[in-house]
Design an enzyme around this catalytic site. Sequence first.
Site, PDB file in Angstrom:
ATOM      1  N   HIS A   1      26.220   3.255 -28.677  1.00 30.10           N
ATOM      2  CA  HIS A   1      24.981   4.043 -28.615  1.00 30.10           C
ATOM      3  C   HIS A   1      25.101   5.256 -29.532  1.00 30.10           C
ATOM      4  CE1 HIS A   1      26.761   7.114 -25.901  1.00 30.10           C
ATOM      5  NE2 HIS A   1      27.292   6.120 -25.221  1.00 30.10           N
TER       6      HIS A   1
ATOM      7  N   ASP B   1       0.812  -1.217   0.000  1.00 31.16           N
ATOM      8  CA  ASP B   1       0.000   0.000   0.000  1.00 31.16           C
ATOM      9  C   ASP B   1       0.849   1.272   0.000  1.00 31.16           C
ATOM     10  OD1 ASP B   1       0.977  -0.256   2.509  1.00 31.16           O
ATOM     11  OD2 ASP B   1      -0.917   0.111   3.551  1.00 31.16           O
TER      12      ASP B   1
ATOM     13  N   ASP C   1      20.688  16.318 -18.197  1.00 32.46           N
ATOM     14  CA  ASP C   1      21.257  14.984 -18.436  1.00 32.46           C
ATOM     15  C   ASP C   1      22.752  15.165 -18.700  1.00 32.46           C
ATOM     16  OD1 ASP C   1      21.767  12.379 -19.146  1.00 32.46           O
ATOM     17  OD2 ASP C   1      20.631  12.418 -21.020  1.00 32.46           O
TER      18      ASP C   1
ATOM     19  N   HIS D   1      20.170  12.620 -28.112  1.00 32.65           N
ATOM     20  CA  HIS D   1      18.711  12.430 -28.069  1.00 32.65           C
ATOM     21  C   HIS D   1      18.105  13.764 -27.675  1.00 32.65           C
ATOM     22  CE1 HIS D   1      19.007  12.292 -23.637  1.00 32.65           C
ATOM     23  NE2 HIS D   1      20.010  11.454 -23.782  1.00 32.65           N
TER      24      HIS D   1
ATOM     25  N   GLU E   1      26.759  13.224 -26.344  1.00 29.57           N
ATOM     26  CA  GLU E   1      27.310  12.322 -25.343  1.00 29.57           C
ATOM     27  C   GLU E   1      28.101  11.156 -25.912  1.00 29.57           C
ATOM     28  OE1 GLU E   1      24.311   9.885 -23.337  1.00 29.57           O
ATOM     29  OE2 GLU E   1      22.760  11.078 -24.286  1.00 29.57           O
TER      30      GLU E   1
ATOM     31  N   HIS F   1      14.767  11.370 -22.419  1.00 31.60           N
ATOM     32  CA  HIS F   1      14.784  11.014 -23.844  1.00 31.60           C
ATOM     33  C   HIS F   1      13.501  11.610 -24.395  1.00 31.60           C
ATOM     34  CE1 HIS F   1      17.437   7.366 -22.600  1.00 31.60           C
ATOM     35  NE2 HIS F   1      18.121   8.471 -22.689  1.00 31.60           N
TER      36      HIS F   1
ATOM     37  N   ARG G   1      32.418   8.527 -20.656  1.00 35.97           N
ATOM     38  CA  ARG G   1      31.388   9.245 -21.423  1.00 35.97           C
ATOM     39  C   ARG G   1      31.443  10.701 -20.981  1.00 35.97           C
ATOM     40  NH1 ARG G   1      27.421   6.057 -20.787  1.00 35.97           N
ATOM     41  NH2 ARG G   1      26.164   6.902 -19.091  1.00 35.97           N
TER      42      ARG G   1
ATOM     43  N   ASP H   1      26.676   9.846 -14.513  1.00 32.94           N
ATOM     44  CA  ASP H   1      25.657  10.324 -15.451  1.00 32.94           C
ATOM     45  C   ASP H   1      24.445  10.647 -14.590  1.00 32.94           C
ATOM     46  OD1 ASP H   1      23.684  10.724 -17.344  1.00 32.94           O
ATOM     47  OD2 ASP H   1      24.187   8.960 -18.541  1.00 32.94           O
TER      48      ASP H   1
ATOM     49  N   GLU I   1      28.981  14.088 -21.472  1.00 31.43           N
ATOM     50  CA  GLU I   1      27.643  14.444 -21.973  1.00 31.43           C
ATOM     51  C   GLU I   1      27.262  15.857 -21.564  1.00 31.43           C
ATOM     52  OE1 GLU I   1      24.384  12.089 -20.322  1.00 31.43           O
ATOM     53  OE2 GLU I   1      23.140  12.625 -22.050  1.00 31.43           O
TER      54      GLU I   1
ATOM     55  N   HIS J   1      23.987   1.788 -18.632  1.00 35.05           N
ATOM     56  CA  HIS J   1      23.014   2.284 -17.654  1.00 35.05           C
ATOM     57  C   HIS J   1      23.167   1.554 -16.320  1.00 35.05           C
ATOM     58  CE1 HIS J   1      20.186   4.299 -20.832  1.00 35.05           C
ATOM     59  NE2 HIS J   1      21.271   4.983 -20.585  1.00 35.05           N
TER      60      HIS J   1
ATOM     61  N   TYR K   1      33.655   2.439 -24.349  1.00 37.80           N
ATOM     62  CA  TYR K   1      33.426   1.435 -23.304  1.00 37.80           C
ATOM     63  C   TYR K   1      34.217   0.193 -23.691  1.00 37.80           C
ATOM     64  CZ  TYR K   1      29.706   4.840 -23.158  1.00 37.80           C
ATOM     65  OH  TYR K   1      29.021   6.029 -23.155  1.00 37.80           O
TER      66      TYR K   1
END
Length: 421
Positions: free
Chosen positions: A330, A20, A251, A334, A364, A341, A385, A240, A387, A223, A368
């Site tokens: 990737h 709940d 972002d 975006h 970005e 996104h 990365r 990130d 970004e 991610h 990797y």
Amino acid sequence: MGPGAVAILRGARLATRSRDTEFPFRQDSDFWYLTGFDHPDATAVLRTDGGPEFTLFVEPRDPAMETWTGYRPGVEGAVADFGADEAHPSDELLAKLPQLLRKARRVYHVLGCDVALDAKLVATLDEMRLRSRTHDEPAEAIVDPRTIIHEMRLWKEPEEIDCMRRAAEISGEAHADAARLAWPGAFEYELQAALEHTFRRRGANGPAYTSIVGGGRNATVLHYVRNDQKLGEDELVLIDAGCELSGYASDVTRTYPVGGRFTGAGREVYEVVLAAQEAALAKCRPGETLTSVHDAAVKALTEGLTALGLLEGDPVELVAREAYKKFYMHSTSHWLGLDVHDVGSYRDGDDPRKLAPGIAFTVEPGLYIAEDAEVDTRFRGIGVRIEDDVVITADGHENLNTAIPKAPDDLEALVREGEPA
Ligand code: GLY
Ligand code: MN
Ligand code: MN
């Protein structure tokens, strides 16, 4: 919508987290964009058929419930504070639907989100068809309103860009607070806590998406969100994370040297990604496309990978056969806005959409290198990365994240500000 149309737009409902308890309420982005109404279980009806242009169905005032769950604007507040021409309790929506649709030639409605509403809509139109000899004809089309709304959302107005600037400023401060904790022995979640503490302390809703804090090889998971490992000597930590302010996402990714010292392979990989980001940013101007931004990043990454010996061959040929995808899987950008996104078509017919003033997106690039990659061992398990968020202007772009350092020396200096005593 054109004349003779009725749009029925459902807001978000509370979602159960466990038993709940519920997830914190987050309004549906389209609903928020159109109404600014930030309470659960509301519906907006927009009409161009001669009826009231803007009706809200909302949870009515209920002093007993409000003791538990807090203030509700109710039907009175929907009119007084949210500009509705009229308002009704949410639970009257289905019963009022036949009346609302009497003159509609087209109904704008998202099918598949609310089965009870879908069923009532179809039943209402069917019933009208049966009685059309003596009554109004039913609407001839159910149209998805998202095509229109998402095209609107793609183009950011000055007030929206201002929100995104403020979100970027808070995210920058949060990154600095986390970076100062990037010392060997710290847990990734300690950096996450610093980020999110600053998000909330500065008035943001919280993170715009689950914060990613990946040390060492965890930075190679795009991610990664477990954020539960300890940072080690000579590692990089990829952060990130961006906040959501008034619904607008920021972002941002930076990759920091743990302990304030970029060593060997980490620095070499970092510099390749930085050069790629600069090449991509140079393409962020009216008339270019996200494809040309991505192509610029891919070209620079491939040249850098070749220089490091991670790829062998002619860079032009390596790009043509997408050899970089082993290390860069990737895309570079975006759209960015109320959703991280964000919405809006990436295409204009068969072509990629041309960038134009008011369009916001991320840049970005990353590399990797998997722990088991067949490369020189010193490169294994490195993830980088970088970004930033940009908005296209008349003659180029505004980078919303220039206050967040990204030159290797500046990142080292920032981490060292937090040197443990
Ligand atoms: N944080 C998700 C992304 O960068 O797309
Ligand atoms: Mn992104
Ligand atoms: Mn990101």
